[in-house]
Design a protein around this motif. Structure first.
Motif, PDB file in Angstrom:
ATOM      1  N   ASN B 339       0.828  -1.201   0.000  1.00  0.00           N
ATOM      2  CA  ASN B 339       0.000   0.000   0.000  1.00  0.00           C
ATOM      3  C   ASN B 339       0.868   1.259   0.000  1.00  0.00           C
ATOM      4  N   ALA B 340       1.932   1.222   0.815  1.00  0.00           N
ATOM      5  CA  ALA B 340       2.833   2.380   0.874  1.00  0.00           C
ATOM      6  C   ALA B 340       3.497   2.595  -0.482  1.00  0.00           C
ATOM      7  N   PHE B 341       3.884   1.484  -1.108  1.00  0.00           N
ATOM      8  CA  PHE B 341       4.492   1.556  -2.437  1.00  0.00           C
ATOM      9  C   PHE B 341       3.491   2.161  -3.426  1.00  0.00           C
ATOM     10  N   GLY B 342       2.212   1.739  -3.284  1.00  0.00           N
ATOM     11  CA  GLY B 342       1.160   2.261  -4.149  1.00  0.00           C
ATOM     12  C   GLY B 342       1.017   3.771  -4.008  1.00  0.00           C
ATOM     13  N   ARG B 343       1.078   4.235  -2.759  1.00  0.00           N
ATOM     14  CA  ARG B 343       0.980   5.686  -2.536  1.00  0.00           C
ATOM     15  C   ARG B 343       2.169   6.400  -3.156  1.00  0.00           C
ATOM     16  N   LEU B 344       3.352   5.754  -3.035  1.00  0.00           N
ATOM     17  CA  LEU B 344       4.578   6.354  -3.545  1.00  0.00           C
ATOM     18  C   LEU B 344       4.502   6.542  -5.056  1.00  0.00           C
ATOM     19  N   GLN B 351      -2.745   0.808  -3.481  1.00  0.00           N
ATOM     20  CA  GLN B 351      -2.884   1.446  -2.176  1.00  0.00           C
ATOM     21  C   GLN B 351      -3.917   0.741  -1.305  1.00  0.00           C
ATOM     22  N   HIS B 352      -4.789  -0.024  -1.933  1.00  0.00           N
ATOM     23  CA  HIS B 352      -5.889  -0.606  -1.154  1.00  0.00           C
ATOM     24  C   HIS B 352      -5.864  -2.128  -1.099  1.00  0.00           C
ATOM     25  N   LEU B 355      -3.797  -8.154   1.146  1.00  0.00           N
ATOM     26  CA  LEU B 355      -3.299  -9.498   0.869  1.00  0.00           C
ATOM     27  C   LEU B 355      -3.797 -10.516   1.884  1.00  0.00           C
ATOM     28  N   VAL B 356      -4.219 -10.039   3.067  1.00  0.00           N
ATOM     29  CA  VAL B 356      -4.684 -10.983   4.083  1.00  0.00           C
ATOM     30  C   VAL B 356      -5.866 -11.793   3.552  1.00  0.00           C
ATOM     31  N   SER B 357      -6.695 -11.155   2.735  1.00  0.00           N
ATOM     32  CA  SER B 357      -7.867 -11.861   2.232  1.00  0.00           C
ATOM     33  C   SER B 357      -7.494 -12.920   1.201  1.00  0.00           C
TER      34      SER B 357
END
Lengths: 309, 674
Positions: B339-344, B351-352, B355-357
């Motif tokens: 998610n952090a990478f997505g924001r970057l 960002q959303h 992976l837990v699911s």
């Protein structure tokens, strides 16, 4: 006081559901008959089949239940959707056999079944990730046309489901009894080793069983969508287990048994829900599954008893 | 050929003292390195909470320990006994609801004098005129285990006759029914909303509350105990009986294992593990809903067992911990990073993404990949053994029969009349009559050979005597007692042991384990005894292993260097020898050998024939089915000829050879006329 009109209506509904379960049950029975494998992946081949059907209808520009087609347009759209759902599911079934199950063939015990549980999980979660968790509105181009029969209502939808299921099942029976490949399938189901020695290409027979079973699951899946007007990644498990119960009830390995078993399970579902309570339907069906396996393991039409020799 | 063999006669029989050095005898004691390793792991586990000091991580670890306990329980059923249970979460649910209902406000019948004794015991309290159940957590751990074990037997009993995948389906059915009943029975379970306000455990006045650390320690103690119990059971008579059933049910029964008892025992013990764990899990969460026990939970526990290594105690614990921590630690962290990478890089879906699911996707992939490429799991249950030296591999063919046979013992008991008396035995398979009115008497110390063309009913005769097929008519007496229709394990206990035409060993067990299973009926250790392992139990086990070595030693150096080898790795002839050793281990008075020399070369055949002869000299009665007529003539005093299920001749080998009926059966009518 039991209201007979309501019961008749539930019988009509039950036959429609039963037709769907029967088509789905045939897939279990074909694969079991030849490989003695309980194929859990079949549950979610069915589920994905409904998505194939939905995407096919959507590709024709249909969505929701308001866009109604009639005549040739309707026939064409349905034929296209059935073709895509059945072909897609059939190819998926064959791919599963080829990739995950063929390397394990001949390994005794429950290895194959555990693998199919794994495959089923993968299919389930791929659709969950790809299409999301929400229920999808299933396009339904059927016009509303109803007939009154002794106070109960028969919808065009029901007639269509019965017709298609009947055509597919008669087709399958003809295929199995008349064609070369069908005969090879029956021979392999009787004795795979002997069939192999008599020149039957067992791999081809297995592929045929997976393709036919999965294609019929695709047809059942489209029927599910047209019947309930929705689909979701969750539909495979409940429908699959009921269809499996149908296959066991009819006698696993027997195509006729799967058809009759499907019909009975469909009727138990609707009549049981009416006469007892919907929340106990599953308990009734699973109890049937357990009782049949324990007391009449060969089912109604089965030959091979699933007990130890 | 035979001259060469003679040269090597006088055979190599290692003294039993040499055998003591063999690893098979070390099976019981824990080697020091291993003990040190276990101590280190335990120390790390105990120090984990104070070192980590992060309640979230301790909580995740505590949950993971619960699942490790569940995996250990399923391992008893699936890994040890080979009974695939797809509804295992049902027992987890039963344990959970048992504690949940008896330690919450859910049940509140009106107060009456009936409840007073329970109140004195501290199990209930009177609150506002109704009963408040407050059974202690510590009391409920064993009670929930016992309740779940009862259900284990209840659910297991209908599956006993079913073969593997059908058994799985029935357990799946029960696994579905239990959560549905929980949902539809709100009086006890509060339905879909679930139980609320389940009491946390208390210990010496300390309330566990909602902090994770005390639950972590209880979970750790539970897992440690269950691992200990699993390991103790595994290397005992009980564990061997389970593995025998897993490997070959028919052979297990024929070697004296009571299938019904041991399958139900596996279901009960497996369920008990889940029941106790359910209690802990619910106490920690202080709630229980039907969704916590559905099919996906059963599958998750199965994935843990498959991933870790079916049948391996450490394997399944490691498998469970890895998969649980993957779920609660790694995937969450990974989602955070993605998610952090997505924001970057400003990509929306990255960002959303959660992976837990996708954990179930990972479970599915693990199942398929493990089945395709590593069925034995991360840590396989059977460890590989070192290859044999050239010297060990070279077999010294010994003529003159068994040496060291004194150790067999227990075979020289006298009885009046024939030892085995078969009278008018008839067996039908549907329309086919496999045996028609066959009568046969085997005298004590006698050697009888049964011959006949293929399909004449020879093996059916053995199967009927040993209880593997049901006879339709006739009587079988052994040592004067009726054995008709008795189950195989009873027949073996009475003193009839057999081998099979197509060798039915327990393929994934070692030579030692195979022979020890042969002793099953002569040993006494039960589940509780194996768990506590008092000195008499340990002595029995040690003596059994020593005896097994002595029995194996009679085959010279054929089997001794291979005691710890898995039998599927042995040569065909050696497997036949192990099967005979296994039968001898049961201290039989009558030995039924079904084509013992099939597939052996002439030298090996001579060697075995001598050995069979020496068994007979030692006072063992023998019936053998054999096609090699030289062996028959050499060994048997009486020959019985079967054809199409009927006895057509009986007499000395020489007389039977001349019998026109026999010649006709073997060679056809025209040959008989000539």
């Amino acid at each position: 006081m039991v209201d007979y009109t309501v019961l008749l209506q539930q019988v009509i509904n039950g036959v429609s559901l039963g037709a769907m379960y029967a088509l789905l049950a045939i897939g279990f029975t074909l694969v079991y008959g030849i490989l003695e494998l309980i194929n859990f992946a079949h549950f979610n081949v069915f589920m994905i089949g409904s998505f194939f059907g939905m995407w096919a209808l959507e590709a024709l520009g249909l969505s929701g239940q308001s866009q109604v087609l009639t005549g040739l347009a309707l026939a064409g759209a349905l034929a296209f959707a059935f073709a895509i759902a059945m072909l897609g599911s059939g190819v998926l079934g064959v791919a599963i056999e080829r990739i995950a199950l063929r390397p394990l063939r001949g390994i005794p015990g429950t290895t194959g079944m555990i693998t199919t549980i794994g495959v089923s999980y993968i299919l389930f979660n791929v659709i969950l990730l790809a299409a999301g968790a929400d229920a999808k509105n299933f396009p339904n181009p059927l016009p509303t046309r109803r007939w009154q029969v002794a106070g109960a209502v028969i919808d065009l939808r029901e007639v269509l489901i019965w017709g298609i299921a009947l055509v597919l099942m008669v087709g399958l029976q003809l295929f199995v009894s008349r064609t070369r490949l069908g005969k090879a399938m029956r021979a392999t189901a009787q004795d795979a080793e002997a069939a192999r020695m008599m020149g039957v290409d067992v791999d081809r027979v297995v592929v045929a069983a997976f393709f036919l079973g999965s294609a019929l699951a695709g047809a059942a899946a489209l029927i599910f969508g047209l019947y309930y007007n929705y689909t979701s990644f969750l539909i495979g498990y409940t429908a699959g287990l009921r269809a499996f119960t149908a296959a066991v009830l009819g006698g696993i390995g027997s195509v006729t048994g799967a058809m009759v078993g499907g019909l009975i399970i469909g009727l138990i579902e609707t009549l049981g829900g009416q006469l007892i309570a919907v929340r106990w339907t599953d308990v009734i069906i699973f109890s049937i599954l357990v009782l049949v396996l324990v007391f009449v393991p060969s089912g109604l039409f089965g030959r091979a008893a699933p007990t130890k020799s | 050929m035979s001259e060469q063999v003679e040269e090597k006669a006088g055979g190599v029989v290692p003294p039993a003292t040499h055998a003591r050095a063999l690893p098979a005898l070390r099976g019981l004691a824990t080697p020091p390195m291993r003990a040190a390793g276990i101590a280190l792991v335990l120390l790390a586990a105990v120090l984990f909470p104070p070192l980590i000091h992060n309640d979230g991580d301790i909580d995740a670890m505590a949950n993971a320990l619960s699942f490790a306990a569940l995996a250990l329980g399923l391992n008893i059923v699936v890994g040890f006994a080979g009974l695939l249970d797809l509804g295992y979460a049902a027992f987890f649910a039963i344990g959970a609801y048992a504690y949940g209902a008896l330690a919450s406000w859910q049940l509140h019948p009106a107060w009456s004098g009936f409840w007073q004794p329970f109140a004195w015991l501290g199990l209930v309290a009177q609150v506002n005129g109704s009963v408040h159940f407050q059974v202690s957590f510590w009391l409920m751990l064993p009670i929930a285990a016992a309740i779940a074990a009862t259900f284990g037997i209840l659910f297991g009993a209908p599956t006993l006759r079913l073969k593997g995948d059908y058994l799985a389906i029935v357990t799946l059915g029960f696994g579905e029914i239990v959560p549905i009943v929980a949902r539809n029975w709100p009086t006890v379970t509060n339905g879909a909303q679930g139980l609320n306000g389940v009491l946390p455990p208390q210990l010496f006045g300390y309330d566990f509350g909602v902090s994770a650390t005390p639950y972590y320690y209880v979970g750790l103690a539970l897992v440690a105990f269950l691992m200990f119990a699993s390991q103790r059971l595994k290397v005992s008579r009980v564990g061997r009986a389970w593995m025998a059933i897993r490997e070959d049910e028919i052979a297990a029964a024929a070697m004296g294992v009571n299938r019904v008892r041991y399958k139900l025992l596996a279901f009960a013990i497996g369920a008990a593990f889940a029941g106790a764990t359910g209690t802990l899990y619910v106490a920690k969460l202080q709630t229980a809903t039907p969704e916590m026990f559905m099919f996906p939970v059963s599958v998750m526990i199965l994935v843990m067992v498959v991933f870790g290594g079916m049948g391996n105690v450490w394997g399944v614990v490691v498998g469970a911990l890895i998969l649980q921590l993957l779920q609660s630690w790694f995937l969450q962290d990974l989602s955070g990073w993605v998610n952090a990478f997505g924001r970057l890089v400003d990509i929306g879906w990255l960002q959303h993404v959660q992976l837990v699911s996708s954990i179930e996707l990972i479970f599915g992939i693990i199942l398929v990949v493990m089945m395709l490429y590593r069925r034995e799991g991360l840590i396989p249950a059977t460890r590989r053994v070192a290859a044999l030296s050239l010297e060990q591999q070279s077999a010294a063919v010994a003529r003159g029969g068994f040496a060291g046979l004194e150790s067999l013992g227990g075979v020289d008991e006298r009885c009046a009349g024939p030892l085995l008396d078969i009278d008018n035995l008839t067996v039908r398979f549907g329309g086919l009559v496999a045996l028609r009115g066959v009568s046969l008497a085997v005298p004590a110390y006698g050697v009888v050979a049964v011959i006949g063309p293929n399909g004449s009913g020879k093996s059916t005769l053995f199967n009927a005597v040993t209880g593997l097929v049901r006879s339709d008519d006739g009587q079988i007496h052994f040592a004067g007692r009726q054995i008709t229709g008795r189950p195989p394990h009873v027949v073996l206990e009475r003193g009839i042991a057999r081998t099979f035409q197509n060798i039915r060993l327990f393929p994934n067990l070692t030579v030692m384990e195979n022979v020890l299973i042969g002793m099953h009926a002569r040993l006494h250790t039960g589940a509780l005894g194996a768990l506590v392992r008092l000195p008499p139990t340990a002595r029995e086990e040690r003596a059994a292993r020593e005896r097994a070595i002595e029995i194996l030693a009679v085959f010279g150096n054929r089997l001794l260097p291979r005691v710890d080898h898995v039998v599927s790795s042995l040569s065909y002839a050696n497997r036949r020898r192990v099967e005979i050793a296994r039968a001898l281990a049961s201290r039989p008075r009558l030995l039924l050998l079904d084509e013992p020399t099939a597939g052996m070369n002439p030298a090996e055949t001579l060697e075995l024939a001598d050995q069979i002869k020496s068994l007979a000299r030692r006072g063992l009665s023998i019936v053998l089915i054999e096609h090699k007529l030289d062996v028959v003539v050499n060994l048997a005093e009486t020959v019985v000829v079967l054809d199409h299920g009927e006895k057509i001749a009986e007499g000395s080998p020489a007389a039977v050879r001349q019998d026109p009926e026999v010649i006709r059966a073997y060679l056809g009518r025209s040959a008989a006329v000539l």
